[in-house]
Design an enzyme around this catalytic site. Structure first.
Site, PDB file in Angstrom:
ATOM      1  N   THR A 259       0.848  -1.194   0.000  1.00  0.00           N
ATOM      2  CA  THR A 259       0.000   0.000   0.000  1.00  0.00           C
ATOM      3  C   THR A 259       0.882   1.241   0.000  1.00  0.00           C
ATOM      4  O   THR A 259       1.660   1.454   0.936  1.00  0.00           O
ATOM      5  CB  THR A 259      -0.906  -0.011   1.249  1.00  0.00           C
TER       6      THR A 259
ATOM      7  N   LYS B 141      -7.014   2.194  -2.909  1.00  0.00           N
ATOM      8  CA  LYS B 141      -6.694   1.465  -1.671  1.00  0.00           C
ATOM      9  C   LYS B 141      -6.897   2.373  -0.449  1.00  0.00           C
ATOM     10  O   LYS B 141      -7.453   1.962   0.565  1.00  0.00           O
ATOM     11  CB  LYS B 141      -5.247   0.951  -1.756  1.00  0.00           C
TER      12      LYS B 141
ATOM     13  N   CYS C 146     -32.687  18.064   6.497  1.00  0.00           N
ATOM     14  CA  CYS C 146     -32.316  17.238   7.655  1.00  0.00           C
ATOM     15  C   CYS C 146     -30.817  17.148   7.938  1.00  0.00           C
ATOM     16  O   CYS C 146     -30.383  17.476   9.042  1.00  0.00           O
ATOM     17  CB  CYS C 146     -32.896  15.845   7.479  1.00  0.00           C
TER      18      CYS C 146
HETATM   19  N1  NAD Z   1      -1.732  -7.054   6.309  1.00  0.00           N
HETATM   20  C1  NAD Z   1      -2.803  -6.762   5.607  1.00  0.00           C
HETATM   21  O1  NAD Z   1      -3.933  -7.129   5.932  1.00  0.00           O
HETATM   22  C2  NAD Z   1      -2.661  -5.979   4.337  1.00  0.00           C
HETATM   23  C3  NAD Z   1      -3.731  -5.925   3.459  1.00  0.00           C
HETATM   24  C4  NAD Z   1      -3.593  -5.211   2.271  1.00  0.00           C
HETATM   25  C5  NAD Z   1      -2.409  -4.540   2.002  1.00  0.00           C
HETATM   26  N2  NAD Z   1      -1.386  -4.581   2.905  1.00  0.00           N
HETATM   27  C6  NAD Z   1      -0.147  -3.885   2.560  1.00  0.00           C
HETATM   28  O2  NAD Z   1       0.755  -4.823   1.978  1.00  0.00           O
HETATM   29  C7  NAD Z   1       2.109  -4.555   2.363  1.00  0.00           C
HETATM   30  C8  NAD Z   1       2.682  -5.747   3.085  1.00  0.00           C
HETATM   31  O3  NAD Z   1       1.917  -5.983   4.252  1.00  0.00           O
HETATM   32  P1  NAD Z   1       2.133  -7.298   5.115  1.00  0.00           P
HETATM   33  O4  NAD Z   1       1.100  -7.278   6.188  1.00  0.00           O
HETATM   34  O5  NAD Z   1       2.224  -8.494   4.236  1.00  0.00           O
HETATM   35  O6  NAD Z   1       3.571  -6.972   5.723  1.00  0.00           O
HETATM   36  P2  NAD Z   1       4.564  -7.950   6.488  1.00  0.00           P
HETATM   37  O7  NAD Z   1       5.397  -7.094   7.362  1.00  0.00           O
HETATM   38  O8  NAD Z   1       3.797  -9.096   7.087  1.00  0.00           O
HETATM   39  O9  NAD Z   1       5.466  -8.557   5.323  1.00  0.00           O
HETATM   40  C9  NAD Z   1       6.444  -7.846   4.625  1.00  0.00           C
HETATM   41  C10 NAD Z   1       7.590  -8.806   4.357  1.00  0.00           C
HETATM   42  O10 NAD Z   1       8.507  -8.224   3.455  1.00  0.00           O
HETATM   43  C11 NAD Z   1       9.805  -8.679   3.796  1.00  0.00           C
HETATM   44  N3  NAD Z   1      10.780  -7.781   3.162  1.00  0.00           N
HETATM   45  C12 NAD Z   1      11.001  -6.460   3.384  1.00  0.00           C
HETATM   46  N4  NAD Z   1      11.967  -5.987   2.552  1.00  0.00           N
HETATM   47  C13 NAD Z   1      12.352  -7.037   1.786  1.00  0.00           C
HETATM   48  C14 NAD Z   1      13.310  -7.209   0.744  1.00  0.00           C
HETATM   49  N5  NAD Z   1      14.053  -6.182   0.314  1.00  0.00           N
HETATM   50  N6  NAD Z   1      13.431  -8.426   0.181  1.00  0.00           N
HETATM   51  C15 NAD Z   1      12.705  -9.464   0.596  1.00  0.00           C
HETATM   52  N7  NAD Z   1      11.780  -9.373   1.581  1.00  0.00           N
HETATM   53  C16 NAD Z   1      11.596  -8.183   2.163  1.00  0.00           C
HETATM   54  C17 NAD Z   1       9.807  -8.618   5.309  1.00  0.00           C
HETATM   55  O11 NAD Z   1      10.817  -9.452   5.867  1.00  0.00           O
HETATM   56  C18 NAD Z   1       8.406  -9.154   5.614  1.00  0.00           C
HETATM   57  O12 NAD Z   1       8.393 -10.549   5.795  1.00  0.00           O
HETATM   58  C19 NAD Z   1       2.040  -3.286   3.203  1.00  0.00           C
HETATM   59  O13 NAD Z   1       2.226  -2.166   2.375  1.00  0.00           O
HETATM   60  C20 NAD Z   1       0.617  -3.287   3.735  1.00  0.00           C
HETATM   61  O14 NAD Z   1       0.157  -1.984   4.026  1.00  0.00           O
HETATM   62  C21 NAD Z   1      -1.479  -5.295   4.041  1.00  0.00           C
END
Ligand code: NAD
Length: 414
Positions: A122, A205, A268
């Protein structure tokens, strides 16, 4: 082939989801502990279905957990970035993980190899095509690397179901060359796929999440106001609120309230919101949501009027289409049309007229505004050059075919 970088909630679900749909997917995560868990077939967070799918799809070879980013990216035409975008110290989304992951992914891509890097994390509007693009260009990345944005709407706890059975798929692209592969990866999903600009995709989003957060804070603010009034069964009140038929049906009519325009009016909503907000203040309670609701309702009328004021000549022949506060009503009390016309007159516009299929007389009675009133739509069309659609009467939809200048203040055309 697909590569997914970042195997958290979104990335692991995305990788396994595409693998389950029959594609070969590489998955990478630079968190060594997470990687080791995944290697053992363990999902290091709670999410139903994922562990079974991890085992199944690893065994079939559809999902390949790897550390070899270069090979993964070389084999893939599309790379999904699913890394975190936490809040930075300044409150802005921290884009460093996205930038770093994107750069690592593309640094070994040959010049004539077309790759699409899809930001699934996001990120605020402007990130993919402005910030990330210039970041990569500054580091020598060429235009064979295409960027796209594909927001994810899954909810934790039902990530698998939400990903594999989405209600909509949004893909922001700026280069048609990205389209065939993305269409291919999403074609087996039973959901409408919308190709939009990357900024639109990113915005959608935030639209979704901020509506949800606003509704929650609205409900909480009202619960605090209820407590001040006393003797209110808050739970029951909200349960009964939800019985409003506008929440049901397809599409639910409530959707028309989460839609932009040039403000609410009528008898209203303005006075009732003002009354509760005033009571709340008197009872010593801040009610920033209700205050904000009233402020935005003022601001949006000025915002719309200033678009016209800043772009049109003072003697332009301007017609306000719609004087009632909503279509299907002749009620002109507190109607946005009155404020917008007032702003134009204050700014010195000399040729303002108004037309409404039903509310001309009522508008004249309630608002003492010195403009021309037209008694037919055809006269309005014939006599004017600039049109402001202020009430979304169905008749006005035909303005989409008109070559006159139109300010669609209800977003009702097209
Ligand atoms: N969690 C949700 O419900 C949800 C829903 C929709 C969107 N999002 C968005 O999606 C994105 C990810 O969210 P998430 O909850 O999966 O996050 P998360 O923290 O669970 O996962 C992110 C992963 O990326 C890995 N990472 C970071 N940099 C890296 C790199 N250079 N190479 C390889 N791996 C790397 C981290 O180790 C981690 O495991 C965010 O932007 C979040 O806002 C999350």
């Amino acid at each position: 082939l697909i590569t997914v970088i970042g195997l958290g909630f979104v990335g692991l679900t995305t990788a396994l989801g595409f693998a389950d749909k029959g594609f070969k997917v590489y998955g990478l995560d630079n968190d060594i502990l997470k990687y080791q868990e995944l290697e053992k077939g363990k999902v290091p967070f709670y999410e139903p279905m994922l562990e079974d799918k991890l085992k199944e799809l690893s065994e079939t070879g559809s999902f390949i957990l790897t550390k070899d980013l270069e090979k993964a990216v070389n084999d893939s035409d599309t790379v999904f970035l699913c890394v975190g975008t936490p809040a930075g110290d300044d409150g802005k989304a921290d884009l460093n993980f996205v930038k770093k992951a994107a750069l690592e992914a593309v640094k070994n891509v040959c010049n004539n190899d077309i790759k699409t890097i899809v930001v699934k994390s996001t990120v605020p509007p402007g990130t993919t095509m402005n910030k990330l693009k210039s970041f990569l260009e500054d580091r020598g990345v060429k235009d064979n690397v295409l960027l796209a944005n594909n927001p994810e709407f899954l909810r934790e706890g039902c990530a698998w179901q939400d990903f594999t059975e989405p209600d909509r798929i949004v893909i922001g692209i700026s280069d048609e060359r990205s389209k065939p592969s993305l269409e291919n990866y999403y074609k087996s999903f039973d959901a409408p796929v919308f190709f939009v600009s990357p900024n639109t995709a990113e915005f959608i989003k935030y639209l979704s999440n901020t509506l949800l957060s606003t509704m929650i804070s609205y409900a909480n603010e009202m619960s605090m106001i209820a407590d001040k009034y006393g003797d209110i069964d808050v739970k029951k009140a909200f349960n009964i609120l939800h019985m409003d038929a506008r929440w049901f049906g397809e599409p639910a009519n409530m959707a028309s309230y989460a839609f932009p325009g040039c403000g609410f009016g009528g008898y209203c909503l303005p006075k009732d919101t003002l009354a509760i907000n005033t009571d709340a203040k008197e009872m010593g309670l801040e009610s920033p949501i209700l205050s904000g609701v009233l402020k935005v309702n003022d601001d949006v009328k000025d915002f719309m009027a200033s678009k016209v004021i800043n772009n049109e000549e003072k003697d332009a022949k301007i017609c306000v289409l719609g004087l009632s506060f909503k279509p299907g009503s002749d009620d002109a009390r507190d109607t946005p049309a009155a404020t917008i016309i007032k702003r134009l007159l204050e700014a010195g516009f000399t040729n303002v007229s108004g037309y409404d299929p039903m509310a001309v007389e009522e508008f004249k009675r309630v608002h003492n505004l010195d403009i021309n009133y037209l008694d037919s739509f055809s006269a309005a069309l014939a006599d004017n050059d600039v049109f402001l659609i202020v009430t979304a009467w169905p008749d006005f939809k035909m303005m989409a075919q008109s070559d006159k200048k139109i300010y669609d203040m209800r977003y009702c055309l097209g």
